[in-house]
Design a protein around this motif. Sequence first.
Motif, short mmCIF file in Angstrom:
data_model
loop_
_atom_site.label_atom_id
_atom_site.label_comp_id
_atom_site.label_asym_id
_atom_site.label_seq_id
_atom_site.Cartn_x
_atom_site.Cartn_y
_atom_site.Cartn_z
N ASP A 49 0.83 -1.21 0.00
CA ASP A 49 0.00 0.00 0.00
C ASP A 49 0.86 1.26 0.00
OD1 ASP A 49 -3.02 0.95 0.77
OD2 ASP A 49 -1.50 2.22 1.73
N ALA A 50 2.02 1.19 0.67
CA ALA A 50 2.87 2.37 0.78
C ALA A 50 3.63 2.68 -0.50
CB ALA A 50 3.85 2.19 1.93
N SER A 51 3.78 1.72 -1.40
CA SER A 51 4.55 1.95 -2.63
C SER A 51 3.60 2.01 -3.82
CB SER A 51 5.58 0.82 -2.81
OG SER A 51 6.34 1.02 -3.96
N ARG A 52 3.18 3.23 -4.17
CA ARG A 52 2.21 3.39 -5.26
C ARG A 52 2.88 3.39 -6.63
NH1 ARG A 52 -1.88 8.06 -2.85
NH2 ARG A 52 -3.01 6.69 -1.40
N THR A 53 4.14 3.77 -6.70
CA THR A 53 4.82 3.81 -8.00
C THR A 53 5.93 2.78 -8.10
OG1 THR A 53 6.30 5.54 -7.15
CG2 THR A 53 4.31 6.25 -8.31
N GLY A 54 6.56 2.47 -6.99
CA GLY A 54 7.65 1.50 -7.01
C GLY A 54 7.13 0.08 -7.01
N GLY A 55 7.75 -0.79 -7.80
CA GLY A 55 7.33 -2.17 -7.85
C GLY A 55 7.73 -2.94 -6.60
N VAL A 56 6.97 -3.98 -6.30
CA VAL A 56 7.21 -4.81 -5.12
C VAL A 56 7.36 -6.25 -5.58
CG1 VAL A 56 6.35 -5.57 -2.89
CG2 VAL A 56 5.83 -3.26 -3.69
N LEU A 57 8.49 -6.85 -5.26
CA LEU A 57 8.76 -8.26 -5.55
C LEU A 57 8.77 -9.02 -4.24
CD1 LEU A 57 9.57 -10.58 -7.45
CD2 LEU A 57 11.96 -9.87 -7.14
N ILE A 58 7.89 -10.00 -4.10
CA ILE A 58 7.79 -10.81 -2.89
C ILE A 58 8.37 -12.19 -3.19
CG2 ILE A 58 6.24 -11.80 -1.17
CD1 ILE A 58 4.30 -9.54 -1.73
N LEU A 59 9.32 -12.61 -2.38
CA LEU A 59 9.97 -13.90 -2.57
C LEU A 59 9.65 -14.80 -1.38
CD1 LEU A 59 13.53 -12.72 -3.73
CD2 LEU A 59 11.62 -13.46 -5.15
N THR A 60 9.28 -16.02 -1.71
CA THR A 60 9.02 -17.03 -0.68
C THR A 60 9.63 -18.34 -1.12
OG1 THR A 60 7.30 -18.05 0.69
CG2 THR A 60 6.80 -17.71 -1.64
N HIS A 61 9.65 -19.34 -0.25
CA HIS A 61 10.46 -20.53 -0.52
C HIS A 61 9.64 -21.71 -1.06
CE1 HIS A 61 8.76 -21.21 3.40
NE2 HIS A 61 9.20 -22.43 3.44
N ARG A 62 8.33 -21.56 -1.20
CA ARG A 62 7.54 -22.68 -1.73
C ARG A 62 6.47 -22.15 -2.66
NH1 ARG A 62 6.74 -26.37 3.72
NH2 ARG A 62 8.88 -27.14 3.83
N ARG A 63 6.14 -22.99 -3.64
CA ARG A 63 5.18 -22.58 -4.64
C ARG A 63 3.79 -22.41 -4.04
NH1 ARG A 63 5.30 -19.64 -8.74
NH2 ARG A 63 7.36 -20.61 -9.14
#
Length: 848
Positions: free
Chosen positions: A206-220
């Motif tokens: 919610d705080a990043s309206r212009t910057g992209g957010v990449l979320i990484l996790t360890h399982r599909r």
Amino acid sequence: MAKTSEVAAPAAVPSGADIDRAAEFAREPLLLDGEGPEALAPGTARRRALDAALKELDEGAEQPSIQWRRDFSLLLGLERLLADEPPKLRDGAELNPHQVDALSGTLTELISEQQTAAENGAAPAPAEVVAESAVDGADGAEEDEDVEPEELAPDEEPQDWEEAPAEDDDEEAVAEAAEDPGAARRFWFEHATGAGKTVAAVGFIDASRTGGVLILTHRRNLVEQFIGEISDRGYKERLRPPLLGDRDDAEGPVTVETYQWFVRNHKQVSDAYSIVICDEAHTALGEKTSACIRAWTGPVFIGMTATGALIARHVADLFPTQTSRFDLAQAARRGVISPLRCLRIPPGPGVRTIAKVPLRKGEVDQDFDQEELAALLDQEPFNVAIADLYKTRFSKTPGVLYTAGVQHAKNVAKAFKDAGIVARAVSGETPKRELAEILAAFERGEVDVLCNAMLLAEGWNSPRATICMHLAPTASRRIYQQRVGRVTRRAPGKEAGLVIDFVHPATTHDETIVTLHSLLDRDVYRGGAIVVGPVRRGRGRRVRVERRIVPVSEDSEKRTQVLERDLWRIAVENLDYPEQHAWAALAGARVNPQNWRRARSMLQNDKTKELHRRFLLTCVQRNRNSQLRLKALAEIADLRDAEAFDDAIDIVGTWSRDDKRAGTKTLLQALVDKRIGRRDQAQAWVWRLASYTRELHEEYAVQRWPETKRLLGLLVNSSGRAHGRNARRLVHAARKQDRRLAVALLAGAVSHTPEGEEVLRGARMRMARKPSATARELLRNFPKGGKRRRKRKKGKAGEQSAGGENGAKPKKRPPRRTPKDAGENDSEPEVDLPGAEDDAVAAGGDDD
């Protein structure tokens, strides 16, 4: 893009038009509610964002550049989000205080970074600055995924010391410190499992309206879970497939992927991502993943974990700055997660050999060798016993079982099915569609028990799960906390999560096996009780709470404090041998009439009677209640333990005069009623006890036979050979008297020479050939303990009561006998003493 420091000196107070134009360009307000243009003072983070935005607008930019987004998008968005009270997401969900702490901690670090850059007169390093060594390491990891750690040459040995760097090495040290230039923009926070780390991650979105957010996790499967959470919170339109190469998107794209995908594509990931959120950050500490993260210096990295404190040193290597901590204990106390109860069940005799299972070191911590652990635990009788236990004690309560391997999980699930429990085994071998169906069935209540090895230890969330059973113990605190986290989520009708450890109730914190109490550093174990969280008595409790407790801390001082604080709640049978004796001593000193029976019942498992003996002797020696001391003496006699009886006689000799008489009377009565020890021991005990009450026996002898006073006086006042003659004279006179008087004479005699003592000792041993008879004669010299007579009332009522029954005349009392009369009839053994029922008074007597 030109650096911000190269822009012309800005005006002290920007105009309103410039502020509005920059805010529209950045899609974030530069002034918060109630603020004026003067809030944008030169050097502040928001003023730097304003100046950079205006410069890009003057250059004809239609959207913020990648560098501006990385520097200011998250900073401005966090200020906007946290300005609301309370902060809310798009779907109206309010952020909890610990989630706000994570966001505000990150904001503080970003503001500090901008202010430091302003003081230095330079902008943050551009995204193109990359550490060559990190890139090379990442490339090598991509080319060969099975690269082993660097090993020493055969002729080299590891160095056990650190040498001070030489002066020539200063430049090299500086170069090594610069190998990780992006460390200042990598942060992490620790939130307990079930406390809402995913919601905090959505707060960053919610705080990043212009910057992209990449979320990484360890399982599909966690990827799908994250996507579902983001969609449910109202940010579905921002979800994008991975952006690779030169693709750009200034609309705040959100992508969820795995660490494996990131390692494979780290060189192609677009710079449009301004924020990288690392879920379960402890899983990103591997050599390949950490090298790829270090190689990407532009974005802000935010690590999330529930077990950071357990491996803080390792997490801090990759994420140097911690912004928030909200551990399991804090979350439970505040009611964010369910309280946790614990139950310890001792394993069978064959399972106790688990201490012999070797440990294997992993990337972060160490754990038991799973193959050997499975060979030890995967036994059909054990599996059947576990199924029967679950059915008997927990019925249809939903739970998760952690086993030693996939095959063990299948065997346990089969045993549960045979017992009539709906159980399924899941693992990495389970097809994805079938796994999704099983987990969905568990949520619907169609499956009650899930058996797995490690599949459900991380990332899987089910508020319905109530029981966490550690069928396979672990030596890793990180793994243990992840397992426990599966039952911490709150749900309607769920009173608390129940953790079951297969260990002995007295297992301490310093043992290899991790338990809930060692994880949370709790000093006391009480079966079924709340270990962490508010105690809510009443409905919903799934297990009976035991009344007694066991100290489980490895600190001897803390264990002693528990024994002293909760003396009457201790499960004595679960203490080790020295602590059992320490408890018996404390209980003997502190017992009172109200908890005497409780103390006796707590010693019912004492087969050797050693604890019982210690308890009674300490009561005799240290207890303040005189009646309990006498009671303890009687019970020591019941033990018929010669050593304990001898110790009791020694202790009675230290008592005060009146207590000593009462104690001596109790012990003499015991020698009359019971056969304790050998005859020579009993003879010695009789005369030792007689010496404690010598004045009573002397008083009786003087009353019976006035010559006694002269004989005893001669013995006391003589010395040398005369003392021996007087001792023989007294012994000779005692032989002519009846047994009672003779015993009293010998008991009242005191010798102070070896010759006289030898004469008296021989006479006493001959007199006490039957110790019980001698003890009986000594007892007759004690004042009788009868009740005092009530005073008769005067008047008619008194006269009528003085008469016999039915108006008969009262019987006359027999005349009192005098000492003279008593002396005339030496054959009569019954002699009235001072303080007896007939209140006879003799000259020189002591009325007790």
